[in-house]
Design an enzyme around this catalytic site. Sequence first.
Site, PDB file in Angstrom:
ATOM      1  N   LYS A 194     -83.964  58.948 -73.841  1.00  0.00           N
ATOM      2  CA  LYS A 194     -83.407  58.888 -75.195  1.00  0.00           C
ATOM      3  C   LYS A 194     -84.154  59.861 -76.109  1.00  0.00           C
ATOM      4  CE  LYS A 194     -80.112  55.760 -75.029  1.00  0.00           C
ATOM      5  NZ  LYS A 194     -78.767  55.913 -75.581  1.00  0.00           N
TER       6      LYS A 194
ATOM      7  N   PHE B  54     -70.935  46.700 -75.792  1.00  0.00           N
ATOM      8  CA  PHE B  54     -71.132  45.788 -76.925  1.00  0.00           C
ATOM      9  C   PHE B  54     -70.959  46.530 -78.266  1.00  0.00           C
ATOM     10  CE2 PHE B  54     -74.956  44.567 -79.588  1.00  0.00           C
ATOM     11  CZ  PHE B  54     -74.253  43.699 -80.400  1.00  0.00           C
TER      12      PHE B  54
ATOM     13  N   TYR C 115     -86.004  55.137 -69.687  1.00  0.00           N
ATOM     14  CA  TYR C 115     -84.962  54.997 -70.711  1.00  0.00           C
ATOM     15  C   TYR C 115     -85.413  55.649 -72.021  1.00  0.00           C
ATOM     16  CZ  TYR C 115     -82.215  52.362 -74.227  1.00  0.00           C
ATOM     17  OH  TYR C 115     -81.421  51.984 -75.280  1.00  0.00           O
TER      18      TYR C 115
ATOM     19  N   ALA D 119     -76.482  57.671 -79.938  1.00  0.00           N
ATOM     20  CA  ALA D 119     -77.207  56.401 -80.106  1.00  0.00           C
ATOM     21  C   ALA D 119     -78.574  56.519 -79.456  1.00  0.00           C
ATOM     22  CB  ALA D 119     -76.422  55.267 -79.450  1.00  0.00           C
TER      23      ALA D 119
HETATM   24  P1  NAD Z   1     -73.733  48.286 -73.503  1.00  0.00           P
HETATM   25  O1  NAD Z   1     -74.275  48.234 -72.121  1.00  0.00           O
HETATM   26  O2  NAD Z   1     -72.863  47.172 -73.922  1.00  0.00           O
HETATM   27  O3  NAD Z   1     -72.981  49.675 -73.747  1.00  0.00           O
HETATM   28  C1  NAD Z   1     -73.193  50.829 -72.973  1.00  0.00           C
HETATM   29  C2  NAD Z   1     -71.831  51.257 -72.458  1.00  0.00           C
HETATM   30  O4  NAD Z   1     -71.948  52.509 -71.761  1.00  0.00           O
HETATM   31  C3  NAD Z   1     -71.222  50.262 -71.477  1.00  0.00           C
HETATM   32  O5  NAD Z   1     -69.893  49.972 -71.852  1.00  0.00           O
HETATM   33  C4  NAD Z   1     -71.256  50.994 -70.129  1.00  0.00           C
HETATM   34  O6  NAD Z   1     -70.224  50.591 -69.257  1.00  0.00           O
HETATM   35  C5  NAD Z   1     -71.140  52.426 -70.598  1.00  0.00           C
HETATM   36  N1  NAD Z   1     -71.654  53.404 -69.621  1.00  0.00           N
HETATM   37  C6  NAD Z   1     -72.825  53.369 -68.942  1.00  0.00           C
HETATM   38  N2  NAD Z   1     -72.936  54.436 -68.132  1.00  0.00           N
HETATM   39  C7  NAD Z   1     -71.807  55.167 -68.315  1.00  0.00           C
HETATM   40  C8  NAD Z   1     -71.321  56.371 -67.747  1.00  0.00           C
HETATM   41  N3  NAD Z   1     -72.022  57.048 -66.827  1.00  0.00           N
HETATM   42  N4  NAD Z   1     -70.121  56.843 -68.170  1.00  0.00           N
HETATM   43  C9  NAD Z   1     -69.381  56.160 -69.090  1.00  0.00           C
HETATM   44  N5  NAD Z   1     -69.792  55.004 -69.640  1.00  0.00           N
HETATM   45  C10 NAD Z   1     -70.989  54.515 -69.264  1.00  0.00           C
HETATM   46  O7  NAD Z   1     -74.982  48.410 -74.489  1.00  0.00           O
HETATM   47  P2  NAD Z   1     -75.048  48.507 -76.084  1.00  0.00           P
HETATM   48  O8  NAD Z   1     -76.088  47.562 -76.495  1.00  0.00           O
HETATM   49  O9  NAD Z   1     -73.712  48.420 -76.693  1.00  0.00           O
HETATM   50  O10 NAD Z   1     -75.634  49.978 -76.262  1.00  0.00           O
HETATM   51  C11 NAD Z   1     -74.867  51.052 -76.801  1.00  0.00           C
HETATM   52  C12 NAD Z   1     -75.801  52.225 -77.073  1.00  0.00           C
HETATM   53  O11 NAD Z   1     -76.747  51.862 -78.072  1.00  0.00           O
HETATM   54  C13 NAD Z   1     -76.592  52.690 -75.857  1.00  0.00           C
HETATM   55  O12 NAD Z   1     -76.697  54.102 -75.909  1.00  0.00           O
HETATM   56  C14 NAD Z   1     -77.956  52.063 -76.082  1.00  0.00           C
HETATM   57  O13 NAD Z   1     -78.974  52.820 -75.480  1.00  0.00           O
HETATM   58  C15 NAD Z   1     -78.051  52.095 -77.590  1.00  0.00           C
HETATM   59  N6  NAD Z   1     -78.965  51.072 -78.112  1.00  0.00           N
HETATM   60  C16 NAD Z   1     -78.579  49.768 -78.212  1.00  0.00           C
HETATM   61  C17 NAD Z   1     -79.477  48.833 -78.743  1.00  0.00           C
HETATM   62  C18 NAD Z   1     -79.117  47.385 -78.925  1.00  0.00           C
HETATM   63  O14 NAD Z   1     -79.889  46.681 -79.550  1.00  0.00           O
HETATM   64  N7  NAD Z   1     -77.991  46.903 -78.436  1.00  0.00           N
HETATM   65  C19 NAD Z   1     -80.759  49.227 -79.147  1.00  0.00           C
HETATM   66  C20 NAD Z   1     -81.099  50.559 -79.001  1.00  0.00           C
HETATM   67  C21 NAD Z   1     -80.195  51.482 -78.518  1.00  0.00           C
END
Ligand code: NAD
Length: 311
Positions: free
Chosen positions: A153, A11, A149, A117
């Site tokens: 992090k 995302f 998690y 992130a």
């Molecule tokens: P998301 O699940 O859409 O994105 C995570 C991506 O990482 C996915 O495309 C997944 O396929 C990929 N991935 C997972 N394991 C993997 C691996 N072993 N090798 C390669 N790719 C891998 O989620 P997001 O919401 O876009 O989150 C992105 C980052 O932001 C993450 O690190 C998440 O912890 C952090 N985050 C997001 C939010 C939020 O509100 N969306 C809040 C806090 C932190």
Amino acid sequence: MKALVTGGAGFIGSHLCDHLVAHGHSVVALDDLSTGRESNLEQLTGNPSFELVKGSILDKSLVDDVVAECDTVFHLAAAVGVHTIVDKPLESLHINLQGTENVVESAARRRARFMVASTSEVYGKNDADGLSEDADRVLGSPLKSRWSYAAAKGLDELVAYIYGEESGLPCVITRFFNIVGPRQTGRYGMVVPRFVSQAMAGEPITVYGTGDQRRCFGSVFDVVPAVVKLIDTPAAYNRAVNLGGKEEVSIRGLADRVIELTGSPSTVTYVPYEEAYGEGYEDMQRRMPDTSLAQGLIGYEPQRRLNDIIA
Ligand code: NAD
């Protein structure tokens, strides 16, 4: 810049790829498509400034090969979502720790700039009014974390910080607070897309718990440019920086707002946490970022209101 975006098919990562390419940068996305989708990147397919590499951050030699091509690394790949991390705590811990170590180690050795992130979850069980980076939180300490998690992090932050201190890695830690936008799916618990899908389908909107818990949703379109500005800001190096929205809302209020904006006939039903997530699940009553550090560093001022985000 020649940027690597790990988790680039996810995302936030896919929006970051869009933004970087639109601003004239070359981008390689590395993603294992576990929660990300190739369709999130279809608008970039065939663009000579963009490449998707399908593979895992656990594959150290692949990681090193893609980092070697880049001068800047945005590390967003992670095992995410309440169900993933509750059902498979050790597996998600391994991905989030070992994967980050692989990426940060290559970035430091190849002298690339590095962003990782992180998450508001590192503040643990803390309902303070505006969580600030300095408040009640030692960088990297998993002590008050819920879930593997958050512990992973917190440790990722610490690993990045140590590389920053010891090998001079230019490194930014971003703590995202409930970021929302197109391409986010509701399938692993994300509340806004889930409510919107339920409203559009005319199904009951399922609020977990009492709905009195409060959140502050940030737009991906505010956060992505901020991430890029931070990596260009040496004063941000080796700092953890909150990024999120400004408008607080209760989950019950969010459900009402979604119904109103979609003109949906849906009603609201309440589901106990135990039923939704299993025994012993605890939720934060409040989660509200203090974004004044980001404001001071890069003039961060979120433009999108909750209604824009829902729309
Ligand atoms: P998301 O699940 O859409 O994105 C995570 C991506 O990482 C996915 O495309 C997944 O396929 C990929 N991935 C997972 N394991 C993997 C691996 N072993 N090798 C390669 N790719 C891998 O989620 P997001 O919401 O876009 O989150 C992105 C980052 O932001 C993450 O690190 C998440 O912890 C952090 N985050 C997001 C939010 C939020 O509100 N969306 C809040 C806090 C932190």
